[in-house]
Design an enzyme around this catalytic site. Structure first.
Site, PDB file in Angstrom:
ATOM      1  N   SER A 207     -22.736  18.537 -10.765  1.00  0.00           N
ATOM      2  CA  SER A 207     -21.723  18.373 -11.802  1.00  0.00           C
ATOM      3  C   SER A 207     -20.595  17.489 -11.268  1.00  0.00           C
ATOM      4  CB  SER A 207     -21.238  19.745 -12.268  1.00  0.00           C
ATOM      5  OG  SER A 207     -20.538  19.651 -13.482  1.00  0.00           O
ATOM      6  N   HIS A 467     -27.286  23.250 -17.663  1.00  0.00           N
ATOM      7  CA  HIS A 467     -26.563  22.765 -16.487  1.00  0.00           C
ATOM      8  C   HIS A 467     -26.659  23.787 -15.346  1.00  0.00           C
ATOM      9  CE1 HIS A 467     -23.804  19.669 -15.193  1.00  0.00           C
ATOM     10  NE2 HIS A 467     -22.823  20.507 -14.922  1.00  0.00           N
TER      11      HIS A 467
END
EC number: 3.1.1.1
Length: 545
Positions: A207, A467
């Site tokens: 990320s 994610h």
């Protein structure tokens, strides 16, 4: 200045080689003195080692300075790293302030593997939108059990303390990125003391950590501190990474904490240095439209060319087009439903109304979408912004209303705009302007529980491969359940072997299981490895699916 510092720091490297006491590997000699680590059964840990002077007082909002102190007593390296001060969205209640300002440390984890005298090194950048997170948010036991790699976790400044910027030399910004850079120099200089191989260092992150890896690699001198990089679920092209309106936001920060009288950047910086750190970080709350949106009100910027020790002074797209970046192997990834990280919070039932936030999008789409999808600062006029908001809604939902039933299309919108499109753009730029191998993979294998369920606080919705679902198989995280399915155990081992083989490769080749990833540089088509529970497959594409 940074290049000169690199030469000075690396000159000390040879002094630190073979510094572990063979009689007691818990003790290590460093240039600052002796440290004592911890025996954790199947690995050793040496935690909370300072790499920079505390960034407090006059050093707040300045580039980090190398750690200078000498220890007369043995340094206790058994304490876990502290949290860098942040406004943390994962804390329940109104007061989300956490951490301390003096936090610039690295923590080292070394497997007990007597069959190896030295180890390749993984330098790890944690995620958290450049706003929150910490070195210990991801575990390391999977990697330590494999016994092939030394892991170094880096702590760096976050939020306004790490990224406030007025866009000029007075308050240049990117202090968190400069922290990371100095930490990489420290690792290069000192890792041989722990049995690490300074010639075999790979930098990985997820990320914002993945975007950090990419940003570090956009500096031409990155090759002097590491051999390769992997950006999981984030890269410098993502729309939430580079901030365009940092100056106005930073002066607004000053107004909130009582520095509204500042007439220029230097005056503002000096005033902010006099304020309590907690007051500055707590001001993040004032920049949120609702919940934790936008999730990154402060972040990296393109610095003024005359800024002292500027980290980057061109936009990442322009840097890549110029060819003036580190020509070392790089891999970039995304998950098929990455956008669930941002969309799932809209499915949480609100205590006040008993219904999900997603329904409120029907009345607030034009107000909220620019913040949810990070185009508020990139549009010239309100009309441009509204037109784009209208176009996105029509493209992904048509005439349907926002509801739990239309969640899947909403997360698809979030996945494309916030993650997938930028990954495709990065590959396209590198295949035209890169020289060293560049690889990509997409992961499609939903975890039983992950970030989707964590944020939505429900399990009755199919969230897909969200994610972190792949990354947490390498570095454990509390957002997903601790147990792995049999297919995930195989994938986890393949990922760990992939990292190990990538950093050791003499020509930058990359493999996952029985698949050899294909290089995008010079390719007429996008080369993408698809990873699922059933295995892996190389795809050649005109555009991402």
């Amino acid at each position: 200045m940074l290049a000169a510092r690199l030469i000075i720091l690396l000159s000390f490297y040879w002094l630190s080689a073979s510094a572990i006491d063979p009689a007691d590997p818990l003790f290590v000699d460093l240039p600052h003195g002796k440290i004592r680590g911890r025996d954790n059964g199947f690995y050793y840990s040496y935690e909370s080692l300072p790499y920079a002077e505390p960034p407090v007082g006059e050093l707040r909002f300045e580039a980090p300075q190398p750690y200078k102190q000498q220890w007369t007593d043995t340094f206790d390296a058994t304490q876990p790293p502290v949290t860098c001060m942040q406004w943390n969205q994962f804390i329940f209640g109104d007061n989300k302030l956490a951490g301390v300002e003096d936090c610039l440390t690295v923590s080292i984890y070394k497997p007990k593997n007597t069959s190896q005298s030295s180890f390749p090194v993984v330098a790890h950048m944690h995620g958290g939108a450049f706003m929150f997170g910490e070195a210990r948010q991801n575990g390391h036991e999977n990697m330590m059990r494999e016994g092939k790699l030394i892991l170094v976790k880096i702590s760096y400044r976050l939020g306004p303390l790490g990224f406030a910027s007025t866009g000029d030399a007075g308050l240049s910004g990117n202090f968190g990125l400069k922290d990371q850079r100095l930490a990489l120099l420290w690792i290069k200089q000192n890792i041989a003391s722990f049995g690490g191989e300074p010639e075999n260092i790979i930098v990985v992150g997820h990320s914002a950590g993945g975007a950090s890896v990419h940003l570090q690699m956009l500096r031409e001198d990155f090759a002097q501190v590491a051999k390769a990089g992997i950006s999981f679920g984030g890269n410098a092209m993502d729309p939430w990474v580079i901030h365009r309106s940092a100056r106005g936001r930073t002066f607004e920060l000053g107004r909130i904490v009582g520095c509204g009288q500042a007439s220029d950047s230097m005056e503002l910086k000096n005033c902010l240095k006099s304020k309590p750190a907690g007051e500055i970080v707590s001001a993040v709350h004032s920049f949120l439209v609702f919940a934790y949106v936008p999730f990154a009100p402060f972040g990296p910027v393109v610095e003024s060319p005359d800024a002292p020790e500027a980290f980057i002074s061109q936009h990442p797209v322009d840097i890549i087009k110029s060819g003036k970046f580190a020509q070392v192997p790089w891999a970039v990834t995304y998950n098929t439903e990455d956008g669930g990280y941002n969309a799932a919070v809209l499915l949480e039932k609100q205590a006040s109304s008993g219904r999900e936030l997603i329904f409120d999008l029907n009345d607030h789409w034009f107000d909220w979408a620019p913040y949810l999808l990070f185009y508020r600062d990139s549009m010239t006029t309100i009309k441009d912004m509204d037109d784009y908001s209208r176009k996105l809604r029509q493209e992904y939902l048509g005439d349907r209303r926002f509801s739990v039933e239309s969640y899947w299309d909403l997360q698809r919108l979030f996945t494309d705009v916030l993650y997938k499109n930028a990954t495709e753009l990065a590959l396209d730029l590198y295949r035209k302007h890169g020289k060293s191998p560049v690889y990509a993979f997409v992961y499609d294998n939903p975890a039983n529980t992950g970030i989707g369920q964590f944020f939505a606080k429900r399990t009755d919705v199919h969230f897909g491969t969200v994610h972190g679902d792949e990354y947490f198989l390498i570095f454990e995280n509390l957002a997903r359940g601790p147990e792995m399915r049999s297919d995930e155990e195989i994938i986890s081992r393949n990922f760990l072997n992939m990292i190990n083989d990538f950093v050791l490769s003499g020509n930058g080749t990359m493999t996952f299981g029985n698949c050899v990833l294909q290089d995008n540089v010079g390719s007429n088509k996008l080369q993408l490895l698809s990873i699922t529970k059933n295995g892996c497959e190389n795809l050649q594409l005109e555009s991402f699916p």
